[in-house]
Motif scaffolding. Structure first.
Motif, PDB file in Angstrom:
ATOM      1  N   MET A 156       6.689  -2.365  -0.090  1.00 30.16           N
ATOM      2  CA  MET A 156       6.939  -3.126   0.967  1.00 30.16           C
ATOM      3  C   MET A 156       7.899  -1.911   1.778  1.00 30.16           C
ATOM      4  N   THR A 157       7.585  -2.101   3.182  1.00 34.27           N
ATOM      5  CA  THR A 157       8.003  -1.142   4.025  1.00 34.27           C
ATOM      6  C   THR A 157       8.493  -1.587   5.203  1.00 34.27           C
ATOM      7  N   PRO A 158       9.342  -0.993   6.136  1.00 33.76           N
ATOM      8  CA  PRO A 158      10.059  -1.719   7.286  1.00 33.76           C
ATOM      9  C   PRO A 158       9.174  -1.365   8.480  1.00 33.76           C
ATOM     10  N   ASP A 159       8.117  -0.503   8.520  1.00 36.15           N
ATOM     11  CA  ASP A 159       7.152  -0.102   9.465  1.00 36.15           C
ATOM     12  C   ASP A 159       5.716   0.203   9.061  1.00 36.15           C
ATOM     13  N   LEU A 160       4.795  -0.848   8.916  1.00 36.21           N
ATOM     14  CA  LEU A 160       3.317  -0.518   8.285  1.00 36.21           C
ATOM     15  C   LEU A 160       2.606   0.585   9.015  1.00 36.21           C
ATOM     16  N   GLU A 161       2.818   0.421  10.469  1.00 36.18           N
ATOM     17  CA  GLU A 161       1.949   1.568  10.971  1.00 36.18           C
ATOM     18  C   GLU A 161       2.388   2.849  10.554  1.00 36.18           C
ATOM     19  N   LYS A 162       3.897   3.217  10.532  1.00 33.66           N
ATOM     20  CA  LYS A 162       4.166   4.360  10.085  1.00 33.66           C
ATOM     21  C   LYS A 162       3.741   4.688   8.649  1.00 33.66           C
ATOM     22  N   ALA A 163       3.734   3.620   7.829  1.00 28.83           N
ATOM     23  CA  ALA A 163       3.302   3.801   6.354  1.00 28.83           C
ATOM     24  C   ALA A 163       1.862   4.037   6.265  1.00 28.83           C
ATOM     25  N   ARG A 164       1.142   3.394   7.038  1.00 26.64           N
ATOM     26  CA  ARG A 164      -0.440   3.591   7.114  1.00 26.64           C
ATOM     27  C   ARG A 164      -0.528   5.229   7.473  1.00 26.64           C
ATOM     28  N   ALA A 165       0.049   5.676   8.504  1.00 22.66           N
ATOM     29  CA  ALA A 165      -0.212   7.125   9.136  1.00 22.66           C
ATOM     30  C   ALA A 165       0.084   8.050   7.801  1.00 22.66           C
ATOM     31  N   PHE A 166       1.274   7.791   7.128  1.00 20.90           N
ATOM     32  CA  PHE A 166       1.640   8.801   6.231  1.00 20.90           C
ATOM     33  C   PHE A 166       0.899   8.439   4.902  1.00 20.90           C
ATOM     34  N   TYR A 167       0.458   7.533   4.301  1.00 21.17           N
ATOM     35  CA  TYR A 167      -0.437   7.536   3.257  1.00 21.17           C
ATOM     36  C   TYR A 167      -1.804   7.696   3.565  1.00 21.17           C
ATOM     37  N   GLY A 168      -2.248   7.245   4.815  1.00 19.55           N
ATOM     38  CA  GLY A 168      -3.506   7.803   5.020  1.00 19.55           C
ATOM     39  C   GLY A 168      -3.797   9.283   5.261  1.00 19.55           C
ATOM     40  N   GLY A 169      -2.965   9.881   5.745  1.00 19.33           N
ATOM     41  CA  GLY A 169      -2.902  11.366   5.666  1.00 19.33           C
ATOM     42  C   GLY A 169      -2.675  11.955   4.460  1.00 19.33           C
ATOM     43  N   GLN A 187      -7.454   1.263   0.669  1.00 17.31           N
ATOM     44  CA  GLN A 187      -8.492   1.489   0.168  1.00 17.31           C
ATOM     45  C   GLN A 187      -9.142   3.040   0.041  1.00 17.31           C
ATOM     46  N   VAL A 188      -9.925   3.343  -1.274  1.00 15.18           N
ATOM     47  CA  VAL A 188     -10.758   4.465  -1.180  1.00 15.18           C
ATOM     48  C   VAL A 188     -12.168   4.188  -1.389  1.00 15.18           C
ATOM     49  N   ASP A 189     -12.998   4.512  -0.556  1.00 17.58           N
ATOM     50  CA  ASP A 189     -14.395   4.276  -0.400  1.00 17.58           C
ATOM     51  C   ASP A 189     -14.524   2.789  -0.480  1.00 17.58           C
ATOM     52  N   GLY A 190     -13.876   2.019   0.348  1.00 18.24           N
ATOM     53  CA  GLY A 190     -13.964   0.670   0.409  1.00 18.24           C
ATOM     54  C   GLY A 190     -13.567  -0.227  -0.623  1.00 18.24           C
ATOM     55  N   ARG A 191     -12.741   0.330  -1.555  1.00 20.07           N
ATOM     56  CA  ARG A 191     -12.368  -0.444  -3.028  1.00 20.07           C
ATOM     57  C   ARG A 191     -10.650  -0.459  -2.846  1.00 20.07           C
ATOM     58  N   ASN A 192      -9.958  -1.438  -2.990  1.00 19.61           N
ATOM     59  CA  ASN A 192      -8.759  -1.555  -3.023  1.00 19.61           C
ATOM     60  C   ASN A 192      -7.966  -0.720  -4.186  1.00 19.61           C
ATOM     61  N   VAL A 193      -6.956   0.093  -3.935  1.00 17.16           N
ATOM     62  CA  VAL A 193      -6.116   0.602  -4.578  1.00 17.16           C
ATOM     63  C   VAL A 193      -4.564   0.383  -4.820  1.00 17.16           C
ATOM     64  N   ALA A 194      -4.305  -0.278  -3.542  1.00 13.53           N
ATOM     65  CA  ALA A 194      -2.933  -0.743  -3.410  1.00 13.53           C
ATOM     66  C   ALA A 194      -2.607  -1.649  -2.197  1.00 13.53           C
ATOM     67  N   GLY A 195      -1.455  -2.092  -1.988  1.00  9.27           N
ATOM     68  CA  GLY A 195      -1.210  -2.850  -0.975  1.00  9.27           C
ATOM     69  C   GLY A 195       0.176  -2.453  -0.143  1.00  9.27           C
ATOM     70  N   MET A 196       0.181  -2.931   1.120  1.00 10.43           N
ATOM     71  CA  MET A 196       1.419  -2.706   1.662  1.00 10.43           C
ATOM     72  C   MET A 196       1.863  -4.046   2.679  1.00 10.43           C
ATOM     73  N   GLY A 197       3.054  -4.358   2.248  1.00 11.65           N
ATOM     74  CA  GLY A 197       3.406  -5.448   3.173  1.00 11.65           C
ATOM     75  C   GLY A 197       4.742  -5.009   4.073  1.00 11.65           C
ATOM     76  N   GLU A 198       5.061  -5.853   4.979  1.00 12.09           N
ATOM     77  CA  GLU A 198       6.180  -5.526   6.064  1.00 12.09           C
ATOM     78  C   GLU A 198       7.508  -6.083   5.120  1.00 12.09           C
ATOM     79  N   ARG A 199       8.463  -5.209   5.017  1.00 13.94           N
ATOM     80  CA  ARG A 199       9.737  -5.772   4.419  1.00 13.94           C
ATOM     81  C   ARG A 199      10.644  -6.297   5.515  1.00 13.94           C
ATOM     82  N   PRO A 200      11.009  -7.574   5.225  1.00 14.97           N
ATOM     83  CA  PRO A 200      11.916  -8.268   6.010  1.00 14.97           C
ATOM     84  C   PRO A 200      13.185  -7.519   6.274  1.00 14.97           C
TER      85      PRO A 200
END
Length: 242
Positions: free
Chosen positions: A1-14, A34-47
């Motif tokens: 759970m993270t307050p900013d999904l866009e920033k989290a995607r940038a960090f973990y994607g990198g 995902q890694v090679d099209g398969r789920n490895v974790a999930g991210m949700g927006e923290r209220p």
């Protein structure tokens, strides 16, 4: 759970090379990592009014979530949310153990959790860090029918389900330089711990424990830019995924 999904995607994607499957607006853009099209974790927006800080969470798969929620309560834990349906994905409850560490229960329908584990970029271990290891050990053993085994020379127990080791319980002693409350720590496998830590700092993360060698591999503890903590490890002997 993270307050900013866009920033989290940038960090973990990198950091891990993840790609993302971003859900529709009605899911608050919940993102499958995902890694090679398969789920490895999930991210949700923290209220914004959530009582918990940004964090990675661990979920235990169960076959009857209402019965397991009752077992959590019976053995001194707390059910803070649910059980509830998450569309057609499954049923969810979010709980805490008697020492204060939060965790989830999940009863699968369409969504069955991580499709890759024990490989670079995916989860490889989970442990609860608490100052009352015995109480946490007994709780998880009773609720989930796990067998605890103590490791020699330290206050650490592995939790076993038949032949499988599923998680750990680590009793902290308050001397680690942190007053963090009880919490679950997730480990992600990487190909190079030192390079991953360097990349994490370049992407705006913080190193909480620098790379160190252990019998299980070279590991480090990191926080992402929002403050969610996790560990990375280059496994000394790659575990066998299911």
């Amino acid at each position: 759970m993270t307050p900013d999904l866009e920033k989290a995607r940038a960090f973990y994607g990198g950091l891990f090379g993840w790609k993302f499957q971003v859900g529709p607006k009605e899911t608050h853009f919940y993102s499958m990592c995902q890694v090679d099209g398969r789920n490895v974790a999930g991210m949700g927006e923290r209220p914004r009014d959530a009582p918990l800080p940004p964090a990675w969470s661990v979920y235990f798969e169960v076959d009857d979530i209402d019965a397991y929620a009752a077992r959590v309560r019976k053995h001194g834990g707390h059910v803070g949310m649910g059980p509830m349906d998450v569309m057609d994905a499954g049923r969810l409850a979010f709980c805490s153990d008697p020492t204060g560490a939060h965790f989830g229960l999940w009863q699968s329908k369409q969504h069955h959790g991580a499709q890759r584990v024990n490989e670079p970029g995916s989860m490889t271990w989970h442990e609860v860090n608490t100052r009352d290891g015995a109480r946490a050990r007994d709780f998880y053993a009773a609720v989930f029918g796990l067998e605890p085994k103590k490791m020699e020379g330290m206050e650490y127990w592995t939790l076993h389900k038949g032949p499988d080791v599923v998680a750990g319980v680590y009793q902290t002693n308050g001397k680690e330089g942190t007053s963090a409350p009880a919490h679950w720590m997730s480990y992600f496998a990487v190909a190079d711990t030192d390079a991953t830590v360097k990349k994490a700092t370049e992407l705006g993360g913080k190193v909480l424990a620098p790379p160190m060698d252990t019998p299980y591999g070279r590991m480090a503890v990191v926080a992402d830019p929002a403050g969610a903590t996790f560990s990375v490890i280059k496994l000394a002997m790659p575990a066998q995924g299911k």
